[in-house]
Design an enzyme around this catalytic site. Structure first.
Site, short mmCIF file in Angstrom:
data_model
loop_
_atom_site.label_atom_id
_atom_site.label_comp_id
_atom_site.label_asym_id
_atom_site.label_seq_id
_atom_site.Cartn_x
_atom_site.Cartn_y
_atom_site.Cartn_z
N SER A 187 -0.94 -8.05 11.86
CA SER A 187 -2.19 -7.42 11.42
C SER A 187 -3.39 -8.17 12.00
CB SER A 187 -2.28 -7.46 9.90
OG SER A 187 -1.23 -6.72 9.33
N HIS A 243 -5.78 -9.45 7.18
CA HIS A 243 -5.26 -10.60 6.43
C HIS A 243 -6.32 -11.11 5.45
CE1 HIS A 243 -2.11 -11.42 9.78
NE2 HIS A 243 -1.56 -10.77 8.79
N1 SAH Z 1 2.41 -9.13 7.76
C1 SAH Z 1 3.00 -9.37 9.06
C2 SAH Z 1 3.66 -8.18 9.72
C3 SAH Z 1 2.95 -6.86 9.59
S1 SAH Z 1 3.81 -5.58 10.47
C4 SAH Z 1 2.00 -9.96 10.00
O1 SAH Z 1 0.81 -9.73 9.87
O2 SAH Z 1 2.46 -10.61 10.93
C5 SAH Z 1 4.91 -4.99 9.22
C6 SAH Z 1 6.19 -5.80 9.11
O3 SAH Z 1 6.99 -5.17 8.11
C7 SAH Z 1 7.02 -5.84 10.37
O4 SAH Z 1 7.35 -7.16 10.66
C8 SAH Z 1 8.25 -5.00 10.03
O5 SAH Z 1 9.41 -5.42 10.73
C9 SAH Z 1 8.33 -5.22 8.53
N2 SAH Z 1 9.08 -4.22 7.76
C10 SAH Z 1 9.01 -2.85 7.86
N3 SAH Z 1 9.87 -2.26 7.00
C11 SAH Z 1 10.48 -3.29 6.32
C12 SAH Z 1 11.47 -3.33 5.29
N4 SAH Z 1 12.03 -2.21 4.81
N5 SAH Z 1 11.87 -4.54 4.83
C13 SAH Z 1 11.32 -5.69 5.34
N6 SAH Z 1 10.41 -5.71 6.32
C14 SAH Z 1 9.98 -4.53 6.80
#
Ligand code: SAH
Length: 225
Positions: free
Chosen positions: A51, A56
């Site tokens: 993000s 954040h």
């Molecule tokens: N908050 C993180 C990632 C945001 S993107 C950052 O800012 O780096 C959303 C994330 O959710 C991705 O890493 C994706 O792989 C994860 N995601 C999507 N569906 C999910 C699920 N069912 N269980 C766990 N993670 C999931």
């Protein structure tokens, strides 16, 4: 991080000292190689992005005031949940928000992203993993993690069709959840869900956003999110 944080402050996204201090402690360059100090989301691989810093920042700004409901609680007992922990950036921020006390549970379903997130955190915050202040799980986050709850704060980093009852159930009394709701990227909003001290649940629709979906591993890898 400071020029980026000053920009977020100027843009009126970053409004509190506690969020400034928290984000200053977590160098975004440990979590993404390309343009870490730009206020943009960046490709993480596996069809998802880290993000943008302003998201954040919004997450922390919306979440931290709920901690006022837990003033008498021993900070070591804090339990936060970060679903879709990806790069690991916000997972570390959530731990810094409470001075590395308590436990933050990060859940990521893509094994390679889980490993990447762990490696990113190890660069400067290995102690948090060693001391089990951060517990990273590689599994489907849609059901949360009941065993380690209830959680005073829940951050969901991917969008859901509706507020998941299973996560509301894991929210502590007095707790707050930040979650993007809506499958249509043109109609997706952050909901801030509060459970009051009697267990009554209310929510507020706040800012318009564009998140990837909280989905299955298979759908995500096929690019259906
Ligand atoms: N908050 C993180 C990632 C945001 S993107 C950052 O800012 O780096 C959303 C994330 O959710 C991705 O890493 C994706 O792989 C994860 N995601 C999507 N569906 C999910 C699920 N069912 N269980 C766990 N993670 C999931």
């Amino acid at each position: 991080m400071r020029p980026l944080l000053n920009k977020l402050h100027k843009d009126k996204v970053l409004n509190s000292q506690i969020v400034f201090d928290t984000m200053e402690k977590v160098d975004r360059a440990d979590f993404i190689e390309k343009d870490p100090y730009c206020d943009d989301s960046q490709f993480l691989g596996y069809n998802v992005v880290i993000s943008a810093p302003h998201m954040h920042c919004y997450a922390l700004e919306y979440l931290y005031p709920a901690l006022n409901n837990f003033k008498t609680m021993n900070p070591e007992n804090f339990r936060f949940l970060d679903i879709g922990s990806g790069s690991g950036y916000l997972t570390v921020c959530l731990s810094k928000l409470i001075g590395d006390q308590g436990i933050v549970v990060g859940i990521e379903h893509i094994p390679q992203l889980y490993e990447k997130g762990k490696k990113n955190i190890e660069k400067q915050h290995k102690n948090l993993l060693d001391d089990k202040k951060i517990i990273l799980l590689n599994c489907d986050g849609r059901n949360g993690c009941k065993e380690l709850g209830p959680y005073q704060l829940i951050h969901v980093g991917a969008a859901s069709e509706k507020i998941p009852q299973v996560l509301v159930d894991q929210l502590d009394k007095g707790g707050r959840m930040f979650i993007p709701i809506g499958l249509d990227p043109d109609n997706q909003w952050i909901y801030v869900v509060d459970k009051d001290l009697n267990g009554n649940v209310t929510w507020k629709k706040t800012i318009s956003v564009c998140y990837v979906l909280l989905t299955s591993k298979e759908k995500q890898l096929k690019g259906e999110c």
